[in-house]
Design an enzyme around this catalytic site. Structure first.
Site, mmCIF file in Angstrom:
data_model
loop_
_atom_site.group_PDB
_atom_site.id
_atom_site.type_symbol
_atom_site.label_atom_id
_atom_site.label_comp_id
_atom_site.label_asym_id
_atom_site.label_seq_id
_atom_site.Cartn_x
_atom_site.Cartn_y
_atom_site.Cartn_z
ATOM 1 N N LYS A 189 11.321 -1.472 -4.626
ATOM 2 C CA LYS A 189 11.361 -0.071 -5.435
ATOM 3 C C LYS A 189 12.032 1.336 -4.987
ATOM 4 C CE LYS A 189 9.561 4.452 -8.086
ATOM 5 N NZ LYS A 189 8.027 4.125 -8.507
ATOM 6 N N GLU A 216 9.559 -1.516 7.069
ATOM 7 C CA GLU A 216 8.383 -3.196 6.965
ATOM 8 C C GLU A 216 9.708 -3.971 6.345
ATOM 9 O OE1 GLU A 216 6.694 0.013 6.183
ATOM 10 O OE2 GLU A 216 4.738 -0.062 7.091
ATOM 11 N N GLY A 244 4.681 1.854 -7.689
ATOM 12 C CA GLY A 244 4.885 1.176 -7.285
ATOM 13 C C GLY A 244 3.166 0.173 -7.208
ATOM 14 N N ARG A 245 1.676 0.666 -7.574
ATOM 15 C CA ARG A 245 1.120 -0.302 -7.633
ATOM 16 C C ARG A 245 0.538 -0.462 -8.972
ATOM 17 N NH1 ARG A 245 0.497 5.180 -5.347
ATOM 18 N NH2 ARG A 245 -1.066 6.688 -6.571
ATOM 19 N N GLU A 297 -5.051 4.316 -3.208
ATOM 20 C CA GLU A 297 -3.773 4.711 -3.378
ATOM 21 C C GLU A 297 -3.727 5.655 -4.914
ATOM 22 O OE1 GLU A 297 -0.390 3.475 -0.935
ATOM 23 O OE2 GLU A 297 0.415 3.328 -3.060
ATOM 24 N N HIS A 348 -22.427 -15.063 2.043
ATOM 25 C CA HIS A 348 -22.857 -15.848 3.362
ATOM 26 C C HIS A 348 -22.229 -14.945 4.343
ATOM 27 C CE1 HIS A 348 -24.820 -19.092 1.696
ATOM 28 N NE2 HIS A 348 -23.402 -18.885 1.345
ATOM 29 N N LYS A 382 3.935 7.422 8.049
ATOM 30 C CA LYS A 382 5.357 6.751 8.229
ATOM 31 C C LYS A 382 6.109 7.709 9.308
ATOM 32 C CE LYS A 382 5.446 5.499 4.073
ATOM 33 N NZ LYS A 382 6.486 5.265 2.509
HETATM 34 O O1 F6P Z 1 3.126 2.893 1.429
HETATM 35 C C1 F6P Z 1 3.613 3.356 0.021
HETATM 36 C C2 F6P Z 1 4.445 2.651 -0.900
HETATM 37 O O2 F6P Z 1 5.005 3.966 -0.513
HETATM 38 C C3 F6P Z 1 3.469 2.517 -2.060
HETATM 39 O O3 F6P Z 1 3.012 3.565 -2.474
HETATM 40 C C4 F6P Z 1 4.119 1.361 -2.715
HETATM 41 O O4 F6P Z 1 3.602 0.334 -3.437
HETATM 42 C C5 F6P Z 1 4.901 0.653 -0.804
HETATM 43 O O5 F6P Z 1 4.486 1.582 -0.217
HETATM 44 C C6 F6P Z 1 6.269 -0.111 -0.942
HETATM 45 O O6 F6P Z 1 6.866 0.599 -1.453
HETATM 46 P P1 F6P Z 1 9.263 0.148 -1.727
HETATM 47 O O7 F6P Z 1 8.794 -0.431 -2.798
HETATM 48 O O8 F6P Z 1 9.591 1.177 -2.624
HETATM 49 O O9 F6P Z 1 9.418 -0.477 -0.760
#
Ligand code: F6P
Length: 546
Positions: free
Chosen positions: A204, A210, A264-265, A350, A381, A510
């Site tokens: 987003k 990452e 995002g979620r 979240e 199990h 972060k």
């Molecule tokens: O970890 C927080 C967060 O902002 C989530 O809400 C989101 O889904 C994820 O990181 C990834 O963010 P992005 O889509 O901006 O890479």
């Protein structure tokens, strides 16, 4: 906090003390209509909450709480594009992404539907061209594999849905890389051919460390094998930050946007769903959106007493606040929903893992519980021991299909169903000391030994569970199930009095990680850090021979 909600909750607490069933076995024995009274249906979905300790009076109390918290008014505000995410000054409109009725939805006075439809159409054309081989890699070879690079909401929804829709998957193989741990991308790319691989960078913000780190690794992998000029043919991007996508060197024609009013979620319905669409095709992706829209309409219009998301939310709130259960287990008896619990963890925790109310005041009640789970029957199990006999009751949410996709293995589907229903019955009924003793004596055990062993074989029962039963896990059914949970989370958030749409809680870690990287790299010393952090960094450096 809202005073009317406080009062309604206080009243509900008293009602529950007096009127909640003490023995679920008795509640069922006394009322043959209990299932009918405490279950609700929408299309082929049944929500059975009759095995929870509710009564008519408790449900009335819960409806009163929902009315006091203005769940329906706030729902209408969300659907009409009001900026209910007040800490980020944003509308919350994932419902617009699957608004199949095309009813205009305005944000800042402008209907968002034309843009939503345009992106969906562009995604559809791209997805179908990749699937048919019309769009190829730089060397002209057909794309056989897609690798989605994203994390959190840019990963969990697409992974979960792709696994869930395996019987509909007739496009290229789909792989997902999320973790910054290099092992994830290394293991994923191993065995893939760069010439036939399309990488989708999904973020987003297009700043998430990452995702950007993995995107650069994938870029080097493509460029190393096929040359720098091939990169453009092997990448697509999904983001709200189109300027940043451009900087990365992506082709604008392969860039799919979305909007700040999509959390995002809540984004699997947007262009973030592109890998799912490439996997199952535009039509089945459309059916997935149709299912979500059907639940949106139901949530928007059905009276509370018949409204599945509201009922699921009220039962969830009851378990959290009135019964004081700190977690809930989500157990799909549906192997293809194996990542649904992980997906729900982000959606639920979240959203509702907050410590202040919408006005910034510290909460004096609970917010959301811990959500966790694994598919059944595997869980039986592993951790079901604790669910049956542990000291902390955990409400369980079962989901199961009447039919599987493998008619030749229907006897296994029946076995799965029998296990699911048996577990919920066992949680409810339990087994008394006397029953345990008698069972052992009937098996021929001596009296002393039976008395010694029986307490270990007692199940208290009265352990609440909800069952969500549907006909078959189709794209439409999956869309419904996710939307049902989205609106359940919404319902609970309104009663908790919190903003479910920000996520400031992920920021601190972060920030500290950014500060610690130069320390781990040995470019800065550990001054200013606590002795634990400094001590661990020293050991890491020693182990790495630095
Ligand atoms: O970890 C927080 C967060 O902002 C989530 O809400 C989101 O889904 C994820 O990181 C990834 O963010 P992005 O889509 O901006 O890479």
């Amino acid at each position: 906090m809202n005073e009317a909600t406080d009062k309604a909750i206080a009243k509900l607490r008293t009602t529950a003390g007096d009127a909640a069933p003490k023995s679920m076995r008795d509640a069922f024995a006394d009322d043959p209509q209990r299932f009918d009274r405490f279950s609700a249906r929408f299309e082929d979905v049944t929500l059975d909450y009759s095995k929870c300790a509710v009564s008519d009076a408790v449900m009335d109390g819960l409806y009163a709480v929902a009315r006091a918290a203005d769940v329906e008014g706030r729902r209408d505000a969300m659907f009409s594009g009001e900026k209910i995410n007040t800490t980020e000054d944003r509308a919350v409109l994932h419902v617009a992404l699957r608004n199949r009725s095309n009813r205009p939805i305005d944000v800042d006075g402008e209907d968002v539907m034309p843009e939503v439809n345009a992106v969906l159409d562009a995604m559809g054309q791209f997805a179908e061209a990749v699937r048919s081989g019309e769009i190829t890699g730089a060397t002209g070879k057909k794309i056989t594999d897609i690798v989605n690079i994203g994390i959190g909401g840019s990963d969990l929804g697409p992974v979960m849905a792709t696994i869930a829709l395996k019987p509909y998957h007739d496009g290229p193989r789909a792989h997902f890389v999320s973790n910054v741990d290099g092992a994830h991308i290394a293991d994923t790319l191993e065995g893939l051919d760069p010439a036939t691989t399309l990488v989708i960078v999904a973020s987003k913000t297009f700043t998430t460390v990452e995702t950007m780190t993995n995107a650069h690794t994938a870029r080097r992998w493509i460029a190393g094998a096929l040359g720098e000029e091939a990169v453009i043919d092997h990448f697509a991007a999904v983001s709200t930050a189109l300027d940043k996508v451009r900087e990365f060197g992506m082709d604008e024609k392969r860039t799919f946007g979305f909007w700040d009013w999509v959390g995002g979620r809540y984004s699997v319905w947007s262009a973030i769903g592109l890998p799912v669409m490439i996997a199952v095709g535009r039509d089945d992706f459309g059916r997935f959106l149709d299912g979500a829209h059907a639940i949106d309409e139901h949530f928007r219009t059905a009276p509370m007493e018949e409204n599945l998301p509201i009922l699921l939310g009220l039962v969830g709130f009851y378990h959290r606040e009135i019964c004081d259960y700190g977690s809930r287990a989500v157990i799909p008896y549906d192997q293809r929903l194996s990542r649904f619990p992980a997906y729900l963890q982000q959606l639920d925790m979240e959203s509702n893992g907050k410590g202040v109310d919408r006005d910034g005041e510290t909460l004096d009640r609970h917010s959301g519980p811990v959500t966790w789970g694994e598919p059944g029957t595997n869980g039986q199990h592993a951790f079901f021991q604790l669910l049956h006999q542990g000291t902390d009751p955990v409400p369980v949410e079962f989901m199961v299909a009447a039919r599987g996709h493998e008619p030749e293995l229907d006897h296994q589907q029946r076995l799965l169903l029998a296990n699911c229903l048996a577990q919920s019955e066992a949680f409810m009924r339990g087994r008394s000391l006397d029953e345990a003793r008698r069972q052992l004596l009937d098996k021929g055990m001596g009296e002393d030994e039976a008395n010694r062993i029986a307490p270990h074989r007692v199940f208290t029962g009265n352990r609440p569970s909800v069952t969500i039963l549907y006909e078959e896990l189709t794209p439409y059914a999956l869309g419904r199930l996710i939307a049902l949970y989205e609106h359940r989370v919404f319902t609970e958030a309104q009663i908790f009095g919190i903003n479910a749409f920000d996520q400031w809680g992920v920021e601190l870690g972060k920030e500290l990680a950014t500060g610690l990287l130069p320390v781990v790299e040995g470019k800065e010393d550990t001054q200013g850090h606590d002795s634990s952090t400094a001590g661990l960094v020293a050991i890491v450096r020693r182990m790495r021979g630095e």
